[in-house]
Design an enzyme around this catalytic site. Structure first.
Site, PDB file in Angstrom:
ATOM      1  N   SER A 119       0.811  -1.223   0.000  1.00 43.41           N
ATOM      2  CA  SER A 119       0.000   0.000   0.000  1.00 43.41           C
ATOM      3  C   SER A 119       0.843   1.272   0.000  1.00 43.41           C
ATOM      4  O   SER A 119       0.327   2.354  -0.287  1.00 43.41           O
ATOM      5  CB  SER A 119      -0.941   0.007   1.212  1.00 43.41           C
ATOM      6  OG  SER A 119      -0.215  -0.178   2.413  1.00 43.41           O
ATOM      7  N   ASP A 326      -2.807   5.908  12.196  1.00 41.01           N
ATOM      8  CA  ASP A 326      -2.004   5.409  11.076  1.00 41.01           C
ATOM      9  C   ASP A 326      -0.679   6.170  11.022  1.00 41.01           C
ATOM     10  O   ASP A 326      -0.621   7.305  10.545  1.00 41.01           O
ATOM     11  CB  ASP A 326      -2.767   5.567   9.769  1.00 41.01           C
ATOM     12  CG  ASP A 326      -2.083   4.857   8.592  1.00 41.01           C
ATOM     13  OD1 ASP A 326      -0.899   4.517   8.712  1.00 41.01           O
ATOM     14  OD2 ASP A 326      -2.749   4.663   7.555  1.00 41.01           O
ATOM     15  N   HIS A 329       1.101   5.054   6.668  1.00 40.61           N
ATOM     16  CA  HIS A 329       0.801   5.700   5.389  1.00 40.61           C
ATOM     17  C   HIS A 329       0.950   7.220   5.498  1.00 40.61           C
ATOM     18  O   HIS A 329       1.027   7.766   6.596  1.00 40.61           O
ATOM     19  CB  HIS A 329      -0.606   5.312   4.930  1.00 40.61           C
ATOM     20  CG  HIS A 329      -0.769   3.848   4.721  1.00 40.61           C
ATOM     21  ND1 HIS A 329      -1.352   3.024   5.661  1.00 40.61           N
ATOM     22  CD2 HIS A 329      -0.390   3.040   3.692  1.00 40.61           C
ATOM     23  CE1 HIS A 329      -1.339   1.772   5.215  1.00 40.61           C
ATOM     24  NE2 HIS A 329      -0.756   1.751   4.029  1.00 40.61           N
TER      25      HIS A 329
END
Length: 349
Positions: A119, A326, A329
């Site tokens: 990702s 998070d 990311h």
């Protein structure tokens, strides 16, 4: 500010460039080397530098890139501070070219650029799609997302930007209901070989355990393992990929890059500016560099984004993500735009 050079200075530079070009030719077997700076000297390592405040940043406004949606748009998700958007990577001793999407579209007209990996590769795909779109905002674009296959294309330039989700790079097969990680096997290569530019990345899925682990058993040749040291497992996979790339990639057809490990941070909430210092080497860095050094074919180049990204705990999505913290990311606009600026430099130089 314009700078004028005397004829004698130009002659000296010309002579130097000739000698430098010859030295590159004579040392063509070198696997990893400092990237050539804009001034034509290899004295500048573009991965050594600092983050500097630049009020002309960011390179785009996320509101003008509707295909980002809520996925990585921290401002849309409620982030109020904006200083994290304003930092530019500045190498010591040389300058990176400012990203010029129109130039990239023209140079790679009719080409296919693919990101392969986890990702974080998807994060970079969104970034580059945004950067290309804002360079020609009136041009029609098409976005298609089907499972782990993403495509962004601008028909006017017939340029295709693709993302293929393949977090471990090597194969996982199902055998009698069991997911088998084939650490020495790659079956996706035929798709990769059709691309004009390839950017690979992998790391974070190798550390997954429990229900988040994507395999039940490991197979290497005819030997199977229930588990293995994860760094050793990662190293084996990277070496499998290196052997595949050595045997299958053609430098006259494909420009290939391996993205350095994108670091996560234990704490990122409330961070608003780059860190002043970082720790030692991030796990996976050395293993990746060593694998690239074993290759006899020097077609693959390392985009060494690990250390420079380690300073940017402020750039993560933090609480401005889906519904969880998070620190892996990155917000867009943000740090992945710098990765693409480095990629752009390597593609046009």
């Amino acid at each position: 500010m314009a700078v004028c050079y005397s004829v004698s200075a130009i002659a000296i530079v010309s002579t130097f460039l000739t000698i430098f070009s010859l030295s590159l030719f004579l040392n063509s077997n070198t696997k990893l080397f400092n990237e050539v700076s804009l001034l034509g000297t290899n004295e500048c390592d573009i991965y050594k530098g600092s983050w500097v405040f630049d009020d002309s940043y960011p390179l785009y406004n996320s509101s003008t890139c509707p295909f980002i949606g809520d996925t990585r748009d921290c401002q849309k998700n409620g982030r109020l501070d904006k200083e994290y958007l304003k930092y530019r990577w500045q190498p010591y001793g040389c300058n990176l070219p400012r990203f010029n999407g129109t130039e990239l579209l023209l140079k790679y007209k009719g080409k296919r650029i693919m990101f392969v990996g986890d990702s974080l590769g998807q994060n970079q795909w969104y970034s580059l799609a945004s950067m290309l779109h804002v360079s020609q905002p009136q041009a029609k674009y098409i976005v298609d997302r089907n499972g782990r296959h993403y495509t962004f294309t601008i028909p006017e330039y017939n340029i295709w930007l693709l993302y293929l989700g393949n977090p471990l790079i090597v194969d996982i097969a199902t055998n009698k209901g069991s997911r088998v990680l084939k650490i020495d096997s790659i079956s996706s290569g035929n798709v990769w070989k059709q691309m004009d530019v390839l950017v690979f990345d992998t790391w974070h899925w190798w550390n997954r355990t429990g229900t988040r682990q994507t395999w039940n058993i490991i197979q290497e040749g005819n030997t199977t393992y229930k588990d293995m040291d994860r760094l050793e497992l990662y190293e084996k996979a990277i070496n499998t990929w290196a052997k595949w790339a050595d045997s299958n990639l053609n430098s006259t057809k494909t420009k290939a890059f391996f993205q350095g490990v994108s670091p996560d941070h234990k704490e990122c909430e409330g961070k608003t500016r780059p860190l002043q210092s970082i720790g030692g080497l991030y796990p996976g860095q050395i293993e990746l560099e060593n694998a690239l050094k074993t290759m006899s074919n020097s077609i693959v180049r390392l985009i060494n984004i690990t250390s420079l990204s380690q300073y940017r705990a402020d750039g993560h999505q933090s609480v401005y993500s889906y519904n969880h913290m998070d620190c892996l990311h990155w917000c867009l606009p943000g740090v992945p735009d710098t990765w693409n600026q480095l990629l752009y430099h390597l593609l046009i130089s």
